[in-house]
Design a protein around this motif. Structure first.
Motif, PDB file in Angstrom:
ATOM      1  N   HIS A   1      -6.847   3.723  -7.003  1.00 11.57           N
ATOM      2  CA  HIS A   1      -6.442   2.413  -7.346  1.00 11.57           C
ATOM      3  C   HIS A   1      -4.910   2.227  -8.319  1.00 11.57           C
ATOM      4  CE1 HIS A   1     -10.686   0.758  -6.786  1.00 11.57           C
ATOM      5  NE2 HIS A   1     -10.665   1.544  -5.869  1.00 11.57           N
TER       6      HIS A   1
ATOM      7  N   THR B   1      -3.691 -11.905  -7.388  1.00 12.78           N
ATOM      8  CA  THR B   1      -4.480 -12.050  -6.599  1.00 12.78           C
ATOM      9  C   THR B   1      -4.017 -12.003  -4.844  1.00 12.78           C
ATOM     10  OG1 THR B   1      -5.584 -13.761  -6.027  1.00 12.78           O
ATOM     11  CG2 THR B   1      -6.925 -12.026  -7.869  1.00 12.78           C
TER      12      THR B   1
ATOM     13  N   GLU C   1       0.771  -1.021   0.093  1.00 12.62           N
ATOM     14  CA  GLU C   1       0.177  -0.050   0.003  1.00 12.62           C
ATOM     15  C   GLU C   1       0.525   1.376   0.222  1.00 12.62           C
ATOM     16  OE1 GLU C   1      -3.451   0.884   1.895  1.00 12.62           O
ATOM     17  OE2 GLU C   1      -3.550  -1.175   2.703  1.00 12.62           O
TER      18      GLU C   1
ATOM     19  N   ASP D   1      -0.908  -4.097  -4.072  1.00 14.37           N
ATOM     20  CA  ASP D   1      -1.286  -2.644  -3.369  1.00 14.37           C
ATOM     21  C   ASP D   1      -2.567  -3.030  -3.993  1.00 14.37           C
ATOM     22  OD1 ASP D   1      -2.382   0.560  -3.146  1.00 14.37           O
ATOM     23  OD2 ASP D   1       0.248   0.420  -3.463  1.00 14.37           O
ATOM     24  N   TYR D   2      -4.143  -2.455  -3.988  1.00 10.09           N
ATOM     25  CA  TYR D   2      -5.089  -2.833  -4.348  1.00 10.09           C
ATOM     26  C   TYR D   2      -5.460  -1.769  -6.134  1.00 10.09           C
ATOM     27  CZ  TYR D   2      -6.300   2.085  -1.610  1.00 10.09           C
ATOM     28  OH  TYR D   2      -6.089   3.303  -1.600  1.00 10.09           O
TER      29      TYR D   2
ATOM     30  N   LEU E   1      -9.283  -8.024  -4.784  1.00 14.28           N
ATOM     31  CA  LEU E   1      -9.433  -6.309  -4.546  1.00 14.28           C
ATOM     32  C   LEU E   1      -7.034  -5.902  -4.979  1.00 14.28           C
ATOM     33  CD1 LEU E   1     -10.061  -3.222  -5.262  1.00 14.28           C
ATOM     34  CD2 LEU E   1     -10.367  -3.396  -2.476  1.00 14.28           C
ATOM     35  N   PHE E   2      -6.713  -7.051  -3.886  1.00 11.97           N
ATOM     36  CA  PHE E   2      -5.834  -6.464  -3.959  1.00 11.97           C
ATOM     37  C   PHE E   2      -5.216  -7.424  -4.674  1.00 11.97           C
ATOM     38  CE2 PHE E   2      -6.947  -4.106  -0.184  1.00 11.97           C
ATOM     39  CZ  PHE E   2      -5.943  -3.177   0.195  1.00 11.97           C
TER      40      PHE E   2
ATOM     41  N   MET F   1      -9.874  -8.681   1.297  1.00 13.71           N
ATOM     42  CA  MET F   1      -8.956  -8.173   0.506  1.00 13.71           C
ATOM     43  C   MET F   1      -8.404  -9.041  -0.165  1.00 13.71           C
ATOM     44  SD  MET F   1      -6.687  -6.714   3.463  1.00 13.71           S
ATOM     45  CE  MET F   1      -5.714  -5.616   3.160  1.00 13.71           C
TER      46      MET F   1
ATOM     47  N   ASP G   1      -0.110   2.710  -4.475  1.00 17.61           N
ATOM     48  CA  ASP G   1      -1.946   3.929  -4.156  1.00 17.61           C
ATOM     49  C   ASP G   1      -1.645   5.276  -3.097  1.00 17.61           C
ATOM     50  OD1 ASP G   1      -1.915   1.328  -1.194  1.00 17.61           O
ATOM     51  OD2 ASP G   1      -3.233   3.762  -0.932  1.00 17.61           O
TER      52      ASP G   1
END
Length: 362
Positions: free
Chosen positions: A267, A289, A153, A232-233, A336-337, A333, A156
């Motif tokens: 994003h 993923t 993260e 990260d997402y 999305l991540f 998560m 982002d």
């Protein structure tokens, strides 16, 4: 009106509307009033929670991934173990604890952290007491010799610019002042340039800062050796859309309402990040993923091992964390991540990804 908002209003009055990237940079990194300069934003009492704060398993598995990478590098006698945006230092602490079992790993590494927040640096120093950590202000200054880079993260939170397709062509989205004197989004002609054609109303984001970071790390790895993992997402494939969002007390808020009081993020476009890494000479692994990556590294087995010596409440917490890390949809998560890795092109496929690497098409 808080102090940072008043200062941004003055800048707009004197200089005109600001690109979204400059607004984000001020809101997050202003030296006196920026969001990350003034607080520890993590956990239940903060504004958001990251995977390392959810479970020690996340950092432990990433640590063993890093140790495998070090061995694949030929186990160099000296290398930098780098984390970008290390939060409270939780991830690095878990990495270091899990890798004590790897012969020679700790003797070869030196810990380096890229962090600009004095508040978070102090927290990291407490968490990593005795680790001999060295802090850096920039990614450029941290890269020296063989390196293993971890970035959870981080991308982002890097500022980007936004463009909107109108009937007259592409316009840049700017932050200016509305009729009521409050911060408001507006548009200014930007010229089509090399931007793709799209329907009116389409939003295109240009993450130049993140692309520069990824390319710089890839160039270094291709010369000096090593690898990097970015978690990260964001989407695996590029697309259009406005992804700017603000989070405060675990809820979404207006990104212009109280600059410096809410976390601003976007994003991550993993397709573009991967292509930037390839063009800079690195090998690309994934993206996968987070669910697939962690399960491939043995998350389920690690949860079972931890639960054996846990009481009922602890076992419940372990498996709730397990679910949150890998569950799909808004509850978790897992989908999305994403996880993407870059490495020196001579290295073999890395754990957690498919056995084949992405074709080197740029």
């Amino acid at each position: 009106m808080n102090a940072l908002k008043a200062e941004i209003v003055r800048v707009i009055q004197n200089e005109g509307p600001l690109p979204v990237s400059r607004y984000m940079a001020l809101a997050l990194g202003h030296p006196r009033h920026g969001y990350y300069m003034t607080r520890d934003p993590f956990g239940r009492e903060g504004d958001f929670t990251t995977a390392p704060e959810i479970s020690q398993m996340f950092g432990e598995l990433l640590g063993l991934w890093a140790a495998h990478l070090w061995q694949a590098m030929g186990a160099p006698s000296r290398f930098r173990l780098v984390e970008l945006g290390p939060g409270r230092g939780t991830l690095m602490a878990d990495v270091l604890r899990a890798t004590r079992i790897v012969p020679g790993f700790h003797g070869a590494l030196s810990v380096h952290l890229v962090e600009t927040s004095p508040v978070l640096r102090a927290r990291q120093a407490e968490t990593l007491s005795g680790a001999g950590a060295v802090w850096h202000d920039t990614v450029v200054s941290v890269l020296d010799g063989p390196a293993i880079v971890l970035a959870n993260e981080f991308l982002d939170a890097l500022p980007l610019d936004q463009f909107v397709m109108t009937a007259e062509g592409w316009c840049e989205r700017l932050v200016g002042l509305g009729e009521d004197g409050e911060l408001a989004f507006g548009l200014a002609p930007a010229g089509d340039g090399a931007k793709a054609r799209a329907p009116v109303g389409t939003v295109l984001e240009q993450p130049s800062a993140a692309l520069d970071v990824v390319a710089g790390i890839a160039r270094h790895l291709s010369r000096e050796g090593g690898g990097a993992a970015f978690i990260d997402y964001g989407p695996i494939r590029s697309g259009f859309g406005d992804t700017l969002q603000a989070m405060r007390r675990h809820a979404f808020v207006d990104p212009l309402a109280e600059p410096g009081e809410a976390d601003l993020t976007v994003h991550v476009d993993f397709e573009r990040m991967g292509q930037a890494g390839l063009r800079a000479g690195a090998a690309l692994h994934g993206p996968a993923t987070q669910r697939d990556f962690l399960l491939a590294l043995g998350l389920a087995q690690r949860a079972q091992i931890l639960s054996r010596s846990a009481d009922a409440a602890q076992r419940k917490a372990i498996f709730e964390a397990f679910d949150r890390l890998i569950e799909p949809g808004e509850a978790g998560m897992g989908d999305l991540f994403k996880v993407m890795a870059l490495s020196h092109p001579a290295l073999p496929p890395l754990p957690g990804f498919d056995l084949h690497r992405v074709p080197e098409q740029v």
